[in-house]
Design a protein around this motif. Structure first.
Motif, PDB file in Angstrom:
ATOM      1  N   THR A  37       1.761   9.775 -21.256  1.00 27.10           N
ATOM      2  CA  THR A  37       2.438  10.640 -20.809  1.00 27.10           C
ATOM      3  C   THR A  37       1.527  11.920 -20.205  1.00 27.10           C
ATOM      4  O   THR A  37       0.491  12.147 -20.954  1.00 27.10           O
ATOM      5  CB  THR A  37       3.940  11.469 -21.182  1.00 27.10           C
ATOM      6  OG1 THR A  37       3.280  11.667 -22.602  1.00 27.10           O
ATOM      7  CG2 THR A  37       4.849  10.098 -21.566  1.00 27.10           C
ATOM      8  N   ASN A  38       1.695  12.683 -19.220  1.00 26.20           N
ATOM      9  CA  ASN A  38       0.786  13.686 -18.728  1.00 26.20           C
ATOM     10  C   ASN A  38       1.452  14.940 -19.235  1.00 26.20           C
ATOM     11  O   ASN A  38       2.283  15.435 -18.627  1.00 26.20           O
ATOM     12  CB  ASN A  38       0.806  13.711 -17.258  1.00 26.20           C
ATOM     13  CG  ASN A  38       0.327  12.530 -16.541  1.00 26.20           C
ATOM     14  OD1 ASN A  38      -0.297  11.831 -17.121  1.00 26.20           O
ATOM     15  ND2 ASN A  38       0.602  12.381 -15.368  1.00 26.20           N
ATOM     16  N   VAL A  39       0.998  15.312 -20.478  1.00 29.09           N
ATOM     17  CA  VAL A  39       1.634  16.586 -21.165  1.00 29.09           C
ATOM     18  C   VAL A  39       0.383  17.634 -20.884  1.00 29.09           C
ATOM     19  O   VAL A  39      -0.705  17.279 -20.781  1.00 29.09           O
ATOM     20  CB  VAL A  39       2.009  16.471 -22.375  1.00 29.09           C
ATOM     21  CG1 VAL A  39       3.304  15.779 -22.605  1.00 29.09           C
ATOM     22  CG2 VAL A  39       0.803  15.505 -23.193  1.00 29.09           C
ATOM     23  N   ALA A  46       4.894  25.002  -8.375  1.00 28.44           N
ATOM     24  CA  ALA A  46       5.046  26.154  -7.671  1.00 28.44           C
ATOM     25  C   ALA A  46       4.545  25.867  -6.273  1.00 28.44           C
ATOM     26  O   ALA A  46       5.300  26.749  -5.349  1.00 28.44           O
ATOM     27  CB  ALA A  46       4.247  27.127  -8.188  1.00 28.44           C
ATOM     28  N   ASP A  47       3.824  25.076  -5.774  1.00 31.39           N
ATOM     29  CA  ASP A  47       3.524  24.813  -4.542  1.00 31.39           C
ATOM     30  C   ASP A  47       3.411  23.202  -4.206  1.00 31.39           C
ATOM     31  O   ASP A  47       2.619  22.279  -4.855  1.00 31.39           O
ATOM     32  CB  ASP A  47       2.086  25.344  -4.455  1.00 31.39           C
ATOM     33  CG  ASP A  47       1.539  25.423  -2.871  1.00 31.39           C
ATOM     34  OD1 ASP A  47       2.173  24.420  -2.158  1.00 31.39           O
ATOM     35  OD2 ASP A  47       0.346  25.666  -2.687  1.00 31.39           O
ATOM     36  N   ARG A  48       4.465  22.780  -3.506  1.00 29.69           N
ATOM     37  CA  ARG A  48       4.631  21.348  -2.960  1.00 29.69           C
ATOM     38  C   ARG A  48       3.647  20.897  -2.013  1.00 29.69           C
ATOM     39  O   ARG A  48       3.232  19.864  -1.760  1.00 29.69           O
ATOM     40  CB  ARG A  48       6.041  21.089  -2.728  1.00 29.69           C
ATOM     41  CG  ARG A  48       6.884  21.092  -3.850  1.00 29.69           C
ATOM     42  CD  ARG A  48       8.440  20.865  -3.350  1.00 29.69           C
ATOM     43  NE  ARG A  48       9.293  21.041  -4.554  1.00 29.69           N
ATOM     44  CZ  ARG A  48       9.599  20.275  -5.190  1.00 29.69           C
ATOM     45  NH1 ARG A  48       9.395  19.093  -5.085  1.00 29.69           N
ATOM     46  NH2 ARG A  48      10.608  20.558  -6.202  1.00 29.69           N
ATOM     47  N   LYS A  76       4.567  16.784 -14.009  1.00 28.37           N
ATOM     48  CA  LYS A  76       5.928  16.629 -15.002  1.00 28.37           C
ATOM     49  C   LYS A  76       6.814  17.520 -14.375  1.00 28.37           C
ATOM     50  O   LYS A  76       8.178  17.272 -14.647  1.00 28.37           O
ATOM     51  CB  LYS A  76       5.369  16.909 -16.273  1.00 28.37           C
ATOM     52  CG  LYS A  76       6.413  16.618 -17.512  1.00 28.37           C
ATOM     53  CD  LYS A  76       5.904  16.857 -18.914  1.00 28.37           C
ATOM     54  CE  LYS A  76       6.866  16.548 -19.874  1.00 28.37           C
ATOM     55  NZ  LYS A  76       6.829  15.100 -20.106  1.00 28.37           N
ATOM     56  N   ASP A  77       6.789  18.847 -14.464  1.00 28.64           N
ATOM     57  CA  ASP A  77       7.954  20.018 -13.872  1.00 28.64           C
ATOM     58  C   ASP A  77       7.546  20.452 -12.745  1.00 28.64           C
ATOM     59  O   ASP A  77       6.579  20.167 -11.993  1.00 28.64           O
ATOM     60  CB  ASP A  77       7.649  20.883 -15.130  1.00 28.64           C
ATOM     61  CG  ASP A  77       9.144  21.421 -15.528  1.00 28.64           C
ATOM     62  OD1 ASP A  77       9.984  21.217 -14.727  1.00 28.64           O
ATOM     63  OD2 ASP A  77       9.229  21.785 -16.758  1.00 28.64           O
ATOM     64  N   ALA A 130       8.995  15.356 -11.847  1.00 25.72           N
ATOM     65  CA  ALA A 130       9.597  16.506 -10.944  1.00 25.72           C
ATOM     66  C   ALA A 130       8.820  16.221  -9.325  1.00 25.72           C
ATOM     67  O   ALA A 130       9.501  16.723  -8.480  1.00 25.72           O
ATOM     68  CB  ALA A 130       8.961  17.827 -11.324  1.00 25.72           C
ATOM     69  N   TYR A 131       7.736  15.746  -9.492  1.00 26.97           N
ATOM     70  CA  TYR A 131       6.993  15.776  -7.969  1.00 26.97           C
ATOM     71  C   TYR A 131       5.819  14.708  -8.022  1.00 26.97           C
ATOM     72  O   TYR A 131       5.066  14.629  -8.904  1.00 26.97           O
ATOM     73  CB  TYR A 131       6.428  17.229  -7.859  1.00 26.97           C
ATOM     74  CG  TYR A 131       5.682  17.493  -6.865  1.00 26.97           C
ATOM     75  CD1 TYR A 131       6.148  17.502  -5.410  1.00 26.97           C
ATOM     76  CD2 TYR A 131       4.215  17.454  -7.023  1.00 26.97           C
ATOM     77  CE1 TYR A 131       5.098  17.772  -4.550  1.00 26.97           C
ATOM     78  CE2 TYR A 131       3.443  17.829  -5.946  1.00 26.97           C
ATOM     79  CZ  TYR A 131       3.740  17.681  -4.561  1.00 26.97           C
ATOM     80  OH  TYR A 131       2.934  17.983  -3.532  1.00 26.97           O
ATOM     81  N   VAL A 132       6.042  13.958  -6.950  1.00 27.37           N
ATOM     82  CA  VAL A 132       5.003  12.890  -6.737  1.00 27.37           C
ATOM     83  C   VAL A 132       4.388  13.500  -5.510  1.00 27.37           C
ATOM     84  O   VAL A 132       4.990  13.695  -4.397  1.00 27.37           O
ATOM     85  CB  VAL A 132       5.376  11.657  -6.782  1.00 27.37           C
ATOM     86  CG1 VAL A 132       4.178  10.634  -6.005  1.00 27.37           C
ATOM     87  CG2 VAL A 132       5.815  11.141  -8.199  1.00 27.37           C
TER      88      VAL A 132
END
Ligand SMILES: C[C@H](O)[C@H](O)[C@@H](O)C(=O)CO
Ligand SMILES: [Mn+2]
Length: 432
Positions: free
Chosen positions: A430-432, A195-197, A191-192, A236-238
């Protein structure tokens, strides 16, 4: 056949012939194209494995139109009606959660026998089948990660599920004499800002290597990988981004799946086909209609659909492209949704086959962009509707909007008599 339909067709044929377009040949070519219609429009992506499980994975179906299919029999009945209103012989795309068995089976243990009823039905209907592992709507995907999960046990569960799915795909292909495309889509993402893609992508790459380790007969099963830009809860990131799967697919000879709703809003998949086709043996499409986001609206005859058809025809890509649909709308009659979206996709391909491609190419080569634009615009009002009516009539399916009366009658006789529970709206997760 109705005389007006025939004479309108003859008149249209003569007009197209003036620009070197052979309409009969175009329709013959059209009749060879199979569209893979997705089962999940019929029941709002619920399936039959864990029916009470909410839809997760960052996708969402909204609406509560009555009559969603609640059993495999109901779904097949709805599909039969939809297919009877669509010209040509096509394929059905199944997800793993659509198992048809009395056995309580887990996703990592599914086998061809759990889908035997679908295979028997497909044989009887003359349909091909495609397949998808279902890496969402499950306890083990609840924190938003599957094949790239940091926990090796959870990761292994999804690897085993995908392996099992490929074997089912191969069984479909072997039984039906038509190659099955098994498409892997996973929702994994954050979601946000992560730190490590890199680490999750490394894990996904390694997991996919295990999934695809076993060689399967490509005449029976072809593997595809589907990327995404973002989902609900993975804004933010898939992990499985477009670049990731472009690389993976090309390096490992997998079909790259392009979903029309999985890119930036101004990006179109029609413009990607020619480029990808130069580096791969095949492509899978998920024809959908994003509205502001990956909203999976029913496919309409919009500019992008017309352009997808044009690119497939003009790039001679029909032979290497598997055309699947991917939309789910619970706010309208679900059978009508299938019929509208599938008829539109076929009609867009027909329009592309009726374009004066040679004349347009010639004009372009000569730098005569005036002629290119003039012809393109004039052809927008050429009588493709007369050709479409003839094609429907020739294929024994309703002409123009006549199909709607059949859907409405079915709604009264069947859909409205189904239990209310099956029609309850599915909420966004939603993934919270
Ligand atoms: C249900 C499908 O597998 C799913 O829609 C997937 O293909 C997708 O597009 C997710 O956004
Ligand atoms: Mn898709």
């Amino acid at each position: 056949m109705d005389q007006t339909i025939r004479s309108n067709y003859e008149a249209a044929k003569a007009l197209y012939a003036k620009h070197g377009v052979d309409v009969d040949a175009a329709l013959e070519k059209l009749s060879q194209i199979k569209i893979s219609m997705h089962c999940w429009q019929g029941d709002d992506v619920r399936g039959f494995l864990n029916k009470d499980q909410a839809l997760t994975g960052g996708i969402s179906v909204t609406g509560n139109y009555p009559g969603a299919a609640g059993t495999p029999e109901e779904l097949r009945s709805d599909l039969e009606l939809a297919f009877s209103l669509i010209p040509g012989k096509h394929k059905l795309n199944l997800h793993a959660i659509y198992v048809d068995t009395d056995e309580k089976v887990e996703l990592d243990k599914i086998e061809p026998k759990h889908f035997q009823k679908w295979v028997d039905w497909a044989k009887e209907q003359g349909l091909g089948l495609d397949f998808n592992p279902t890496c969402f709507s499950h306890e083990k995907s609840k924190d938003g990660f599957t094949l790239s999960h940091p926990d090796p046990e959870i990761r292994q569960f999804w690897i085993d599920h995908c392996k099992a799915s490929r074997k089912i795909g191969a069984y479909f292909g072997e039984q039906l004499g038509q190659t099955c495309v098994t498409n892997v889509w996973i929702p994994d993402g954050f979601k946000d800002t992560p730190a490590d893609r890199l680490a999750p992508r490394k894990r996904l790459k390694e997991a996919l290597d295990q999934v695809f380790e076993e060689e399967l007969n490509p005449a029976h099963n072809l593997d595809a990988v589907e990327s995404k830009l973002f989902g609900l809860g993975s804004e933010a990131y898939v992990v499985g981004s477009h670049e990731f799967y472009m690389g993976y697919g090309i390096q490992n000879n997998k079909l790259i799946c392009l979903d029309a709703g999985h890119f930036h809003p101004t990006e179109v998949i029609s413009n990607k086909l020619s480029a990808i086709s130069l580096f791969t043996d095949g492509i899978l499409l998920h024809v959908s209609r994003p509205m502001r986001w990956d909203s999976d609206h029913v496919v309409t005859m919009d500019d992008e659909l017309i352009d997808i058809g044009r690119e497939l025809v003009r790039g001679d890509l029909l032979g290497k492209t598997h055309i699947g649909l991917d939309f789910f709308d619970a706010s309208i009659n679900r059978v009508a949704a299938w019929v509208i979206g599938t008829r539109n996709t076929i009609k867009a391909l027909m329009r592309a086959l009726l374009d004066p491609v040679e004349a347009l190419r010639q004009a372009e080569l000569e730098g005569d962009y005036t002629t290119r634009l003039a012809l393109t615009e004039e052809f927008k009002s050429y009588p493709f509707g007369a050709v479409w009516d003839y094609y429907c009539s020739k294929n024994g399916v309703p002409v123009r909007e006549e199909w709607l009366a059949e859907v409405k009658a079915y709604e009264q006789a069947v859909l409205l008599k189904r239990g209310e529970a099956a029609a309850a709206p599915v909420e966004a997760e939603t993934n919270v």
